[in-house]
Write an enzyme that holds these catalytic residues in place. Structure first.
Site, PDB file in Angstrom:
ATOM      1  CD  GLU A  14      31.032 -24.448 -22.533  1.00 13.43           C
ATOM      2  OE1 GLU A  14      31.233 -24.180 -23.081  1.00 13.43           O
ATOM      3  OE2 GLU A  14      30.163 -24.784 -21.463  1.00 13.43           O
ATOM      4  CG  ASP A  21      27.161 -25.338 -19.619  1.00 14.15           C
ATOM      5  OD1 ASP A  21      27.298 -25.041 -21.095  1.00 14.15           O
ATOM      6  OD2 ASP A  21      26.103 -24.248 -19.139  1.00 14.15           O
ATOM      7  CG  HIS A  70      25.974 -26.974 -28.515  1.00 11.81           C
ATOM      8  ND1 HIS A  70      26.985 -27.752 -28.119  1.00 11.81           N
ATOM      9  CD2 HIS A  70      25.977 -25.913 -27.766  1.00 11.81           C
ATOM     10  CE1 HIS A  70      27.271 -27.018 -25.906  1.00 11.81           C
ATOM     11  NE2 HIS A  70      26.779 -26.197 -26.423  1.00 11.81           N
ATOM     12  CG  ASP A  71      27.718 -22.500 -27.247  1.00  8.40           C
ATOM     13  OD1 ASP A  71      26.425 -22.659 -27.280  1.00  8.40           O
ATOM     14  OD2 ASP A  71      27.788 -23.376 -25.954  1.00  8.40           O
ATOM     15  CG  ASP A  95      25.654 -30.242 -21.909  1.00  8.55           C
ATOM     16  OD1 ASP A  95      26.364 -29.719 -21.226  1.00  8.55           O
ATOM     17  OD2 ASP A  95      25.919 -30.531 -23.036  1.00  8.55           O
TER      18      ASP A  95
END
Length: 548
Positions: free
Chosen positions: A249, A196, A323-324, A95
């Site tokens: 993302e 990200d 995870h979000d 990430d």
């Protein structure tokens, strides 16, 4: 293997497995579970950040891109992990948090101390004449997107937490630093990179107020210069690896932009994460609300993106969970009455669409949201900020708790449930987040007696044996049906017909006649379902037919 053919598994290292008994997952804990990962038969693992960080946003506030945070292990642990995974055919995706750094990062600290070189790494601006922040932009975590820059009288931009200072990508030195980070990890054997919130790196040089009563996102999202930045990063780093896999993302993006981000000849990214389909249970667009998901909106969004990306030759990352996000099983399925069947239905829906499927740890055993009963059970900064805002906006403590129980990011961050013990086999000590339903849902029980894990294995085998799943085009079916999401995949003279019942009631669908030899390639019920012009689907049934 091309990225179109892969299945990617996401591990949140803090919550996967704790090897040293400190209540936090670590790299050696992941190494201990390699046999489990091999059994699932995934091709690549995306790891959330384990770089040095003060953990104000659980690792997305990075203070050192080049070293492993000691709570997760050492560089030797990482190198062992990469080597052990590679030996069984699993590659590593890291990430890359490149929109911002932690305010504890050396660059930001040097900027605070007046170093002109590093001042230009960030958006540091003078206040307005009245002393207020430079613009009226709001942080995505609540409050102003500007914070006083030490004692200088200036402000710095943070689209997220105040400890996450936005980097100024207009500065060539910043872009060079980001390329160096990617190349360092490429040198460690990393083949995949997830970027990200990468489509917000293209702010303008001159920042202006958002119009009154309008969200300011359009002022910094999907700017054309982002494509230029990505092409440059591609050319100077990961694009030098023919088998690299990259995913961006994308916040509040569009089909048009995502086609451009992922079109092969543009040399930007392999694929994109988009989130429109995960906002269909937002009341009036507000995440912090409770309302049943709008199924027809969900269908429309999935269909529009599938058609648009197919027509433009772009590529989607396919997912329900990360995870979000709260667990999809709670949002779109039934974790109480149809845990197995609705888990399998959701998996089928995503895995047979056009794109690369991602599995978030725990979904392959049917994990659901924890049953937390008080605010102190939560850890997430966004959740705590939202709770305070909900109270300020007139909600009672009980109402605010109900909302965060449904929408908190911590819902997906609870420890992986390996067995039914007190701490779910994750740790020997109190974990950083507590599991709550491991007596019912855990790996040990699932592998011995369950059906969801085996079903995921089946979906993975299908992608590896039927090219139509990875290579076929998409076409809609039954768009007006209010209970079933149906679609076709088409490759030459072959068709894949996929039917997914999103509700806990039997339903009958009327289909056109399909000519050819029909075989059922997957069905989450042990019943014979034939492809005819009238098909009866059991509650949360998924079935897929191959027509040659």
């Amino acid at each position: 293997m091309k990225f179109e053919d892969k299945i990617i598994y996401q591990i949140y290292p803090k919550s996967f497995n704790d090897s040293n008994g400190d209540g936090v997952g670590d790299l050696q804990g992941i190494i201990d579970k390699i046999p489990y990962l091999k059994q699932l038969n995934i091709d690549m693992i995306w790891f959330n950040p384990f770089f040095i960080s003060p953990q104000n946003d659980n690792g997305y506030d990075i203070s050192d891109y080049y070293h492993i945070d000691s709570r997760f292990g050492t560089m030797a642990d990482f190198e062992e992990l990469v080597s052990r995974l590679k030996a069984i055919g699993i590659e590593v995706m890291l990430d890359m948090v490149f929109n911002h750094t932690s305010t504890e990062h050396d660059w930001f600290q040097k900027a605070l101390n007046g170093d002109s070189k590093y001042l230009d790494y960030y958006y540091v601006r003078d206040p307005k004449p009245d002393g207020s922040p430079p613009t009226n932009w709001q942080s995505k975590f609540g409050g102003s997107a500007w914070e006083p820059f030490g004692e200088t009288g200036k402000y710095y931009l943070h689209l997220y937490d105040p400890t996450q200072a936005d980097l100024d990508w207009h500065n060539p030195a910043v872009r060079e630093e980001m390329s160096k980070v990617v190349n360092f990890w490429r040198g460690k054997g990393v083949k995949g990179f997830r970027f990200d919130v990468i489509n917000v790196i293209g702010k303008d040089v001159q920042l202006i107020d958002a119009p009154e009563n309008r969200d300011g996102k359009f002022l910094y999202t999907d700017k054309k210069i982002v494509h230029q930045y990505l092409r440059e990063l591609n050319q100077t780093s990961f694009g030098q690896d023919p088998d690299a896999v990259t995913v961006g993302e994308m916040s509040s993006t569009s089909i048009e932009n995502c086609v451009e981000y992922t079109l092969a000849e543009r040399n930007e990214l392999s694929m994109v994460f988009t989130f429109h389909h995960l906002k269909v249970d937002y009341k009036h667009g507000n995440k912090w609300s409770t309302t049943p998901f709008n199924f027809m909106n969900l269908k429309t969004i999935l269909n529009d993106w599938q058609l648009g990306m197919t027509a433009g030759h772009g590529w989607n990352a396919l997912f329900w969970n990360n995870h979000d996000q709260p667990r999809a099983l709670n949002r779109f399925g039934d974790p109480i009455h149809y845990r197995e069947k609705s888990s399998e239905m959701l998996a089928t829906t995503i895995h047979l669409l056009r794109g690369t499927p991602f599995i978030y740890m725990g979904e392959e055993i049917g994990m659901s949201n924890p049953q937390y009963e008080k605010l102190s059970d939560y850890n997430d900064v966004e959740t705590k900020n939202a709770y305070a805002e909900l109270l300020e906006n007139g909600n009672s403590p009980a109402e605010a708790l109900t909302i965060i129980q449904a929408k908190s990011r911590d819902n997906s961050r609870t420890p992986m449930q390996w067995n039914q013990s007190k701490y779910a086999g994750f740790s020997t000590q109190t974990p950083w987040l507590m599991p709550t339903n491991q007596a019912i849902v855990n790996v040990e029980n699932e592998l011995a007696n369950g059906e969801i894990f085996n079903y995921y294995q089946g979906l993975i085998r299908l992608r590896k044996t039927h090219p139509i799943i990875s290579m076929g085009d998409y076409a809609p079916l039954l768009l007006n049906n209010t209970r079933v999401f149906a679609y076709q995949r088409i490759l030459k003279n072959q068709r894949l017909i996929v039917l997914n019942n999103f509700y806990g009631k039997e339903t009958i669908v009327s289909l056109p006649e399909f000519n050819g030899t029909v075989s059922t390639i997957i069905n989450n019920y042990p019943i014979n379902t034939a492809l005819t012009t009238s098909v009866t689907l059991a509650p949360y049934q998924s079935v897929a037919f191959l027509v040659n």
